[in-house]
Design an enzyme around this catalytic site. Structure first.
Site, mmCIF file in Angstrom:
data_model
loop_
_atom_site.group_PDB
_atom_site.id
_atom_site.type_symbol
_atom_site.label_atom_id
_atom_site.label_comp_id
_atom_site.label_asym_id
_atom_site.label_seq_id
_atom_site.Cartn_x
_atom_site.Cartn_y
_atom_site.Cartn_z
ATOM 1 C CG HIS A 194 -2.172 -0.972 0.686
ATOM 2 N ND1 HIS A 194 -2.112 -2.329 0.899
ATOM 3 C CD2 HIS A 194 -3.289 -0.743 -0.022
ATOM 4 C CE1 HIS A 194 -3.179 -2.876 0.373
ATOM 5 N NE2 HIS A 194 -3.921 -1.950 -0.195
ATOM 6 C CD GLU A 436 -9.552 -8.817 -3.246
ATOM 7 O OE1 GLU A 436 -8.642 -8.066 -3.608
ATOM 8 O OE2 GLU A 436 -10.334 -8.523 -2.332
ATOM 9 C CG ASP A 460 -5.189 -9.047 -2.158
ATOM 10 O OD1 ASP A 460 -4.150 -9.245 -1.494
ATOM 11 O OD2 ASP A 460 -5.996 -8.148 -1.899
ATOM 12 C CB CYS A 507 -9.951 -2.189 -9.204
ATOM 13 S SG CYS A 507 -10.299 -3.455 -7.986
#
Ligand code: PEP
Ligand code: MG
Length: 589
Positions: A194, A436, A460, A507
């Site tokens: 992140h 995911e 993921d 995404c």
């Protein structure tokens, strides 16, 4: 000594040159302020007032938490209250204000640092863990002693900075929005951690996984961060600086070349339209999504809402934020993802140890199903906001149909509650599923019967398919988005969605890489969602290729042996089609 180059993992493109700022989370930067003799009693009184105010705040939070989460969780705040009653700490502060004639906040921050140091060295694990409590309470007292804005170490500094840290939690990066930060470099982390995602959002370069950045770089060192190649150069020589400054200029010119497609549709030369959406971490990013003319928000990561705070966000707060985002997006669709706590995203207010939430553990929808109280608060807020904007919702980390049904049962319960309370909401709000986890991709035909849309989360999906931790620098080279195993799962998901007549988007970070996005178009993806700054590049790519050609290319690469081969082949193809996209300047800075 000459320049020194550290090699890490490219996490966000671009070039930055500037002064390093080592972020040491234990430290509080409070500038010393001298006081006059007669001011000492005033400073002591201010300090005592801050203690009282902090005690009241913590008792209030404790009360709130015990109502929301139960007595056991609330007990954790007793440790905080104990810190406030530590006589030796209080007396030391009072004594030093008098003898050193410096402000209460400065003396307190110094005493606090000393305590943190002492506790960090204690062998007893329980006592060592109290460091967190001391830090938390300390920050709170400091906040009550001084202007909150001046508290955070970054906010005390006004010049442009490159943040160097061992690691950055999403909660750290979230607090850096709108600050004067021009790049990040960290010791650990992988390409889709992140930190990387947030750096792209902020539009600044980042290099992660440098292993020893915090060891080699000192505060205020002049450094270059090369986010495309994953390099950090300490004390660069004149020639290097000149080379990078020139490259920076070329990047700016490079970005300008995409402005011409801004208001045009993302349509291939043979007429296939791919919707391009923006990913959103913080509501403050909406203007950027609008600036690049995103068709909507394809992923609103709501977990940032729950970070950097000691309590959970209320239904009202969430409702207001979701409405605000929807309103600002001016009727374009906003896809709110329900809480995805876990992995590298951690919520301090829950007071649950970090190791309870590993990537393979109690994460995302699993946590929400186990804590319907927290889940329902968010669902109520989302549903209520549908009466005021174009919102849809999706669940993260669904592993199969049974789990989806459980989540939907809770959603139905919330809908019934709202009916009973006569609160308006959109009955037909679309509910999607993030694909995911490999089991979700493998059962996507079954999931498609229950879902209104799919959104493939490749950050993921890649880590779970290839068994490669997305935040681990040791295995970063094994993290291959183009691996045929990953591509086949994506293809299966897209085909299943289309067979069932629902839309499927993607995404993950893969959507913003023109080389990989070319393959995704060939696999028939309907939409791509990415950080807003990447939208124009991807649009340029889409508008320069034919869907038919991309389909042929995608079929070919499904048979390849590994991800590197796939990427190399597609890169060559893209270079022929849109040479502009495969140059040194690619990326934003
Ligand atoms: C993903 O996994 O691809 C995704 C978009 O979600 P996140 O990065 O927040 O886990
Ligand atoms: Mg994810």
């Amino acid at each position: 000594m000459g320049e020194y180059v550290l090699k890490g993992i490219p996490a966000a493109p671009g070039i930055a040159l500037g002064a390093a700022f080592i972020l040491d989370k234990q430290e509080f930067v409070v500038p010393p302020r001298a006081i006059m003799d007669k001011e000492a009693p005033i400073e002591i009184a201010r300090f005592e007032e801050a203690l009282i105010k902090t005690r009241e705040e913590i008792s209030e939070i404790k009360k709130k938490i015990s109502v929301e989460l139960g007595g056991q969780q609330a007990q954790l705040f007793d440790a905080h209250l104990l810190v406030l009653e530590d006589r030796s700490l209080i007396e030391e502060v009072v004594k030093r204000i008098k003898s050193e004639k410096l402000s209460a906040e400065y003396i307190f921050s110094e005493v606090l640092k000393k305590y943190v140091k002492i506790f960090s060295k204690i062998e007893d694990e329980y006592l060592r863990e109290r460091v967190g409590d001391i830090n938390d309470v300390g920050r709170r007292i400091l906040k009550n002693l001084m202007d909150e804005d001046k508290l955070h170490e970054l906010e005390n500094l006004t010049e442009q900075l490159i943040i160097i840290a061992h690691d950055l939690a999403p909660s750290d990066t979230a607090s850096m929005y709108n600050k004067n930060i021009i790049a990040f470099a960290t010791d650990i982390g992988g390409p889709t951690s992140h930190t990387a995602i947030m750096a792209k959002t902020l539009g600044v370069p980042a290099v992660v996984g440098l292993k020893e950045a915090t060891l080699h770089i000192r505060n205020q060192d002049f450094i270059v961060v090369d986010g495309r190649k994953g390099l950090v150069i300490i004390d660069p020589d004149e020639e290097t600086v000149a080379k990078y400054r020139e490259l920076q200029d070329r990047i700016v010119q490079f970005k300008d070349q995409f402005e011409d497609v801004k208001s045009l549709p993302a349509e291939t030369t043979d007429g296939r339209t791919i919707e391009l959406f923006a990913n959103l971490e913080l509501p403050e990013e909406v203007p950027s999504a609008l600036r690049y003319e995103a068709s909507g928000i394809g992923l609103y990561r709501t977990e940032y809402f729950y970070m950097n705070r000691v309590d959970l966000p209320s239904e009202e707060e969430q409702f207001t934020a979701y409405c605000q985002v929807a309103k600002e997006m001016k009727s374009r669709v906003v896809t709110v993802r329900t809480l995805d706590i876990g992995g590298d995203k951690f919520i301090s207010s829950l007071q649950i140890p970090k190791d309870m939430f590993p990537f393979l553990g109690w994460r995302a929808i699993r946590f929400c199903l186990a804590r319907p109280d927290i889940f329902k608060t968010q669902l109520r807020a989302i549903l209520r906001a549908t009466a005021f904007g174009n919102l849809q919702m999706m669940y993260p980390m669904i592993t199969g149909v049974a789990e989806l049904k459980k989540a939907n049962a809770i959603l139905d319960e919330v809908k019934r509650e709202l009916h009973r309370e006569k609160i308006k909401f959109d009955e037909d709000m679309k509910v999607g599923v993030m694909i995911e986890v490999p089991s979700a991709a493998m059962t996507s035909d079954l999931l498609a019967r229950e879902a209104d849309f799919f959104s493939i989360g490749t950050n993921d999906l890649i880590q779970y398919t290839l068994a490669v931790d997305r935040v681990n620098e040791q295995t970063a080279s094994l993290y291959e988005p183009g691996h045929p195993g990953v591509l086949r799962l994506i293809k299966r998901t897209i085909d299943a969605a289309h067979d069932a007549g629902i839309n499927v988007g993607l995404c993950g970070e893969m959507a913003s890489d023109p080389v990989l996005a070319l393959v995704l178009v060939g696999l028939n993806i309907d939409s791509l969602s990415m950080s807003p700054t990447n939208i124009l590049q991807i649009k340029k790519m889409v508008r320069s290729i034919s869907w038919k050609d991309a389909q042929v290319l995608a079929q070919e690469v499904l048979e390849y042996e590994n991800g590197q081969e796939v990427e190399m082949h597609c890169r060559r193809r893209l270079k022929k089609l849109v040479p502009l996209l495969i140059t040194d300047e690619r990326g934003e800075g």
